[in-house]
Scaffold this active site. Structure first.
Site, mmCIF file in Angstrom:
data_model
loop_
_atom_site.group_PDB
_atom_site.id
_atom_site.type_symbol
_atom_site.label_atom_id
_atom_site.label_comp_id
_atom_site.label_asym_id
_atom_site.label_seq_id
_atom_site.Cartn_x
_atom_site.Cartn_y
_atom_site.Cartn_z
ATOM 1 N N ARG A 32 0.830 -1.208 0.000
ATOM 2 C CA ARG A 32 0.000 0.000 0.000
ATOM 3 C C ARG A 32 0.867 1.261 0.000
ATOM 4 N NH1 ARG A 32 -0.667 4.686 2.753
ATOM 5 N NH2 ARG A 32 -0.302 3.568 4.725
ATOM 6 N N ASP A 33 1.577 1.513 1.077
ATOM 7 C CA ASP A 33 2.359 2.741 1.203
ATOM 8 C C ASP A 33 3.536 2.752 0.241
ATOM 9 O OD1 ASP A 33 3.030 5.217 2.228
ATOM 10 O OD2 ASP A 33 4.180 4.409 3.892
ATOM 11 N N HIS A 225 6.455 4.489 12.551
ATOM 12 C CA HIS A 225 6.504 4.430 11.086
ATOM 13 C C HIS A 225 7.529 5.470 10.620
ATOM 14 C CE1 HIS A 225 4.245 3.911 7.109
ATOM 15 N NE2 HIS A 225 5.087 4.906 6.858
ATOM 16 N N HIS A 227 10.480 7.052 7.904
ATOM 17 C CA HIS A 227 11.065 7.180 6.572
ATOM 18 C C HIS A 227 12.553 7.453 6.731
ATOM 19 C CE1 HIS A 227 7.455 7.430 3.790
ATOM 20 N NE2 HIS A 227 6.910 7.353 4.991
ATOM 21 N N CYS A 258 8.782 9.837 -0.094
ATOM 22 C CA CYS A 258 8.032 10.934 0.489
ATOM 23 C C CYS A 258 7.933 12.069 -0.517
ATOM 24 C CB CYS A 258 8.702 11.433 1.757
ATOM 25 S SG CYS A 258 7.853 12.825 2.501
ATOM 26 N N ASN A 267 10.404 4.274 2.806
ATOM 27 C CA ASN A 267 10.151 3.742 4.140
ATOM 28 C C ASN A 267 11.340 2.945 4.658
ATOM 29 O OD1 ASN A 267 7.092 4.213 4.612
ATOM 30 N ND2 ASN A 267 7.154 3.340 2.556
#
Length: 316
Positions: A32-33, A225, A227, A258, A267
């Site tokens: 997803r991300d 979470h 990055h 990002c 990530n």
């Protein structure tokens, strides 16, 4: 000597002596991300195989897709079809992101039983991302969460811009805690503290987590979470682990990026996280080599190498 002959790292410190959890749940966000930031549309069959490979590698939670309007995130426009064809592995959770009540309705129609909502700790990002103010976002999320809980769904809350905002700069810790508490009070079982632009450092991470604990939030209701924009993701994760956080978001192969920082590298790579957990003697249940092979396979489909240091090392 070929580095691959060294095998996986042996634990150099026991969880008991190092104040870290004995076991960590890895919340895999790559499908997803990670994929949502890819400009080229990934075919449905590739996504389905990616999900299957991640489950086989032992990931206990695999965030599958997002039920957003297709025009918002074209990469995830196939959410209904994807979830309809997904072969769910026993013991694996497949949460999806839902933006609003309509997204929840679509998710429920697809048989989803695990969702996440995406809130922000800052006014500016909330307006840019949701076209609502900081307080107004809760008016939108409240019926979503209450409906989902009433239907028996588990609900996670993401809090973005926890450690810094590209428009507002540093974010007040008490503001972050307030947003997180409101999501928990609304019915979210857990909140994930997101370093959306990758500017956090270990000391900042400790300050934020300690503030939540001081406010009475149990550690099992917190996840992190990160990055890796400034190369701090693993260090930040270790800081969170030392304070007792036991759920960590990560993306296979470091997929993702990002859009608010040109130097962002994506990530925290799941493989890099697993390598560190192995060295700490923390249980996680993931087969590292199987996962790394999956990331190499996906990198070939995307036409670019994985940024994960561990994937690169194991692929030599």
């Amino acid at each position: 000597m070929d580095p691959r002959e060294l095998g996986l790292p042996s634990a150099v410190a026991s969880p008991e002596s190092d104040d870290v959890p004995a076991e960590v749940t890895i919340w895999e966000v790559g499908p997803r991300d990670g994929l949502q930031n890819e400009s080229g549309i990934v075919p449905l069959d590739v996504k389905l195989e990616f999900l299957e490979r991640l489950a086989v590698a032992g990931l206990p939670v695999v965030e599958t897709t997002s039920f957003v309007h297709p025009e918002w995130v074209p990469q995830l426009a196939d959410a209904v079809e994807l979830f309809g064809e997904l072969r769910r592995a026993d013991g694996v959770r497949y949460p999806v992101l839902v933006p609003n009540s309509r997204g929840l309705d679509r998710a429920l129609e697809s048989g989803v039983d695990d969702i996440a909502i995406f809130a922000s700790a800052t006014e500016t990002f909330t307006r840019r991302n949701l076209n609502r103010g900081l307080d107004e976002q809760f008016v939108m999320f409240d019926p979503v969460v209450r409906h989902a809980v009433a239907e028996g769904l588990n609900v996670r809350g993401y809090v973005s811009m926890v450690f810094g905002d590209p428009w507002e700069g540093p974010v007040a810790v008490d503001q972050v805690v307030s947003v997180g508490q409101r999501l928990l009070d609304m019915g979210c079982s857990q909140i994930s503290l997101g370093d959306t632009i990758g500017v956090a450092t270990p000391g900042h991470v400790e300050t934020v987590i300690r503030a939540f604990v001081a406010a009475g939030v149990p550690l099992h209701r917190l996840a992190v979470h990160f990055h890796d924009t400034y190369g701090q993701a693993l260090g930040n994760t270790y800081a969170a682990l030392r304070l007792g956080v036991s759920t960590v978001d990560a993306s296979a192969g470091g997929l993702g990026g990002c859009p608010y920082a040109g130097s962002a590298t994506g990530n925290l790579a799941t493989e890099d996280l697993v390598w560190m957990l192995e060295g700490l003697g923390i249980r996680h249940g993931v087969d590292l080599r199987s996962l790394a092979d999956t990331s190499v396979w996906m990198a070939e489909h995307l036409g670019k190498p994985s940024p994960s240091a561990v994937v690169k090392a194991l692929a030599r």
